[in-house]
Every structure is written in structure tokens, then in C-alpha cells.
Write an enzyme that holds these catalytic residues in place. Structure first.
Site, PDB file in Angstrom:
ATOM      1  N   HIS A 177     -11.424  35.023 -16.415  1.00  0.00           N
ATOM      2  CA  HIS A 177     -11.446  34.229 -17.645  1.00  0.00           C
ATOM      3  C   HIS A 177     -10.647  32.954 -17.405  1.00  0.00           C
ATOM      4  O   HIS A 177      -9.437  32.999 -17.183  1.00  0.00           O
ATOM      5  CB  HIS A 177     -10.846  35.020 -18.807  1.00  0.00           C
TER       6      HIS A 177
ATOM      7  N   ASP B 280     -14.857  29.226 -19.513  1.00  0.00           N
ATOM      8  CA  ASP B 280     -14.740  30.542 -20.146  1.00  0.00           C
ATOM      9  C   ASP B 280     -14.796  31.679 -19.128  1.00  0.00           C
ATOM     10  O   ASP B 280     -13.872  32.477 -19.027  1.00  0.00           O
ATOM     11  CB  ASP B 280     -15.810  30.740 -21.222  1.00  0.00           C
TER      12      ASP B 280
ATOM     13  N   ARG C 238      11.745  23.279 -11.498  1.00  0.00           N
ATOM     14  CA  ARG C 238      11.823  21.834 -11.664  1.00  0.00           C
ATOM     15  C   ARG C 238      11.738  21.089 -10.333  1.00  0.00           C
ATOM     16  O   ARG C 238      11.555  19.873 -10.315  1.00  0.00           O
ATOM     17  CB  ARG C 238      13.127  21.459 -12.372  1.00  0.00           C
TER      18      ARG C 238
ATOM     19  N   LYS D 282      -7.232  25.346 -22.439  1.00  0.00           N
ATOM     20  CA  LYS D 282      -7.897  25.217 -21.129  1.00  0.00           C
ATOM     21  C   LYS D 282      -9.141  24.339 -21.230  1.00  0.00           C
ATOM     22  O   LYS D 282      -9.331  23.426 -20.422  1.00  0.00           O
ATOM     23  CB  LYS D 282      -8.268  26.604 -20.598  1.00  0.00           C
TER      24      LYS D 282
END
Length: 311
Positions: free
Chosen positions: A138, A177, A243, A159
Site C-alpha cells: 500500500h 494506492d 537530523r 501520499k
């Protein structure tokens, strides 16, 4: 489960059926081919009967030299119950003993005008692609600067909207999808869209849109190798995010480990730009340019220089 039959191979490569046409529905379970030279000489102890048997000039010319008394015996053993097909290359004549054995056992015998080596390569590539391990994920698959980026995350995280913005910037959509993934070789995953969802994108509040109709054929592509996974998640103030980029996270799909990045999403963050940068940075890393490692090296140099000054 994907099934390949002898009929599929016949239609794909326009092969001519010589005999045993009743067996065209036989299953081909492996992409490996067999050149049965030893079997022609009578050695069947380790005969790989479940493979497509490919006869070239060498095998046919050797068979023609055998005594008539052993020809039918050898061909009957070659046409085993597990043999999906026997293919003669170069458009050569088919031995009469093979035709008789084929009709008796209903093992299809086919011919091609291609050379043995060329046909062997084409058929192997076709079978490896069709019989490759598959799974479905998915997510959304987008081609960003030539990098196949698989975008995953919980439903509603953005998304499809991110993919739409990337398409508007000139990148290409592969699947939305549901992404069908095939492992065509070691560490080589290829993603594509199910036929039902090809070129379509679902945007909440708007509905389903056809990307190719709206943005043209250059905005889509049928498949793409997946090399980078980006997971989008809602920003969590309690979570510590990477980071510097020194630690590389991996995600295993089928038998392949892919580089995975986790990008937190919250209002004000331009996710499509972040994905573009992630794709470009991934390409630089593959070329041996790692900004995080270079920063770490510079930091170590500064620390070492300060320590020497203290002494």
C-alpha cells in the site's frame, strides 16, 4: 500465483506447433532452460525434466547420427510427463522419432527461426520476469529524477497529494494506492500498477483523476525499479528524528533490503520538495558523495584542532 503455460510462450514468441498440441496447457514452473545434450547420448540420471528443453544445431545433428533403434527410446525418455515443451531452434527439421514420441506423450514440440543463443536469452528473460516473486504494498510509486521512490505511510497522511505535486513538477507517476512489486533479480525490485488502477490517482475531496489525460503521456510510466522508500508520518513532538543522516534505515521487501527514510509531516513542510532533495541526495550517495559523512569529518577535524591548541 502467476502461472505460465506453454501456450503463453508459443503466443509470446510466435512459435510453430509441430506436434503434441494437446499439451499446450502444461505449466512452466522454472525459468531455467535445458540443452539436453547428455540426454541425447543416453544419460538421464539427472535429467531436469521440469524445464523447457531447447534443442539447437548441436543436439539435432548429434541425434541424426544415432542408430534408428535407439532414437525412439531416447525421445520417449525426453518427453517425460513433467516436460512442459521441447523447442527446436533455427527452424531446423524436427526428427521423426521426436514427433512420434511427442504425439504419444502429448508433450508439445515447437520450432522457432531464432538462433539457439538468442532465443535462449529471450525466453529466460521472459520467464524470469513472469515467474519472479511478487508482493503488493500500500503506497505510491513515483519516478523522481530517475530514482524509483516508494512512498508509504498511514492512510490520509498525504501520499497521493505529494505524488500529484511531484507530477506537476515534471516527475512521473507509476502507481497509486497499490503497488505490485516483482523481484526480477537479486536486489532488483520492479514496481508497477495493477491494470485496474493504471494512470489513476485518488485525491480526497476531488476523487479519482486520470494523470495521463490531465498531464499527458510524459507524466506516467508503466513500471520502475524501486531503490528508495520514504515513509511519511504525522509529526510527533515526543519522537527524536534523524537530523544528520548518518544512520541508514533499511526496509526489506521480498528478499531485497532498500534504503528507507522517515519524513515527519506537519503544516508548513513542503513534502514534495523534500522528496526531490531525498532522491537527489540518494543519487549523490551512490556516486560516493555523502554530505553527512563529510560534515562529521569536518567536525572531527575541528575538535582535533582545538585539542591540539589546548596542549
Amino acid at each position: 500465483m502467476v502461472v505460465v503455460t506453454t501456450r503463453d510462450v508459443m503466443e509470446r514468441f510466435h512459435l510453430q506447433v509441430v506436434s503434441g498440441g494437446e499439451g499446450l496447457g502444461r505449466y512452466i514452473a522454472t525459468s531455467d532452460l535445458s540443452r539436453p545434450g547428455l540426454e541425447m547420448a543416453g544419460y538421464f540420471m539427472h535429467y531436469p525434466a521440469d524445464r523447457v528443453q531447447l534443442l539447437g544445431k548441436t543436439e539435432v545433428s548429434f541425434f541424426d547420427m544415432l542408430d534408428a533403434s535407439v532414437k525412439k527410446e531416447r525421445m520417449l525418455k525426453l518427453c517425460s510427463p513433467d516436460t512442459p515443451a521441447i523447442i527446436i531452434a533455427r527452424g531446423m527439421h524436427v526428427p521423426e522419432a521426436l514427433i512420434e514420441a511427442s504425439n504419444e506423450t502429448q508433450v508439445p514440440v515447437l520450432t522457432t527461426t531464432m538462433t539457439t543463443t538468442r532465443f535462449s536469452s529471450k525466453l529466460t528473460n521472459y520467464l524470469e520476469s513472469r515467474l519472479a516473486p511478487t508482493t503488493a504494498v500500500h503506497g505510491v510509486l513515483v519516478d523522481v529524477y530517475g530514482i524509483g521512490v516508494l512512498i508509504v505511510g498511514k492512510s490520509g497522511v498525504g501520499k497521493s497529494e505529494t505524488a500529484l505535486e511531484l507530477v506537476k513538477k515534471g516527475h512521473r507517476l507509476v502507481a497509486d494506492d497499490s503497488v505490485e512489486i516483482r523481484q526480477e533479480a537479486e536486489d532488483f525490485l520492479v514496481g508497477s500498477a495493477p491494470p485496474l488502477l493504471e494512470h489513476l490517482l485518488e485525491i480526497r475531496g476531488i476523487g479519482i483523476i486520470d494523470i495521463m489525460t490531465l498531464f499527458g503521456a510524459s507524466a506516467v510510466r508503466p513500471y520502475k525499479r524501486i531503490t528508495l522508500v520514504v515513509e511519511l508520518e504525522i509529526w510527533d513532538d515526543e519522537k527524536v528524528y534523524d537530523r544528520l543522516g548518518l544512520e541508514e534505515e533499511k526496509l526489506k521487501i521480498i528478499d531485497t533490503e532498500l534504503t528507507k527514510l522517515t519524513i515527519p509531516v506537519r503544516p508548513g513542510r513542503n513534502v514534495s520538495v523534500l522528496l526531490e532533495v531525498a532522491a537527489m541526495n540518494y543519487r549523490l550517495k551512490r556516486l560516493g558523495i555523502n554530505a553527512a559523512e563529510e560534515f562529521s569529518r569536518r567536525l572531527d577535524d575541528v575538535i582535533n584542532a582545538n585539542e591540539r591548541e589546548d596542549y
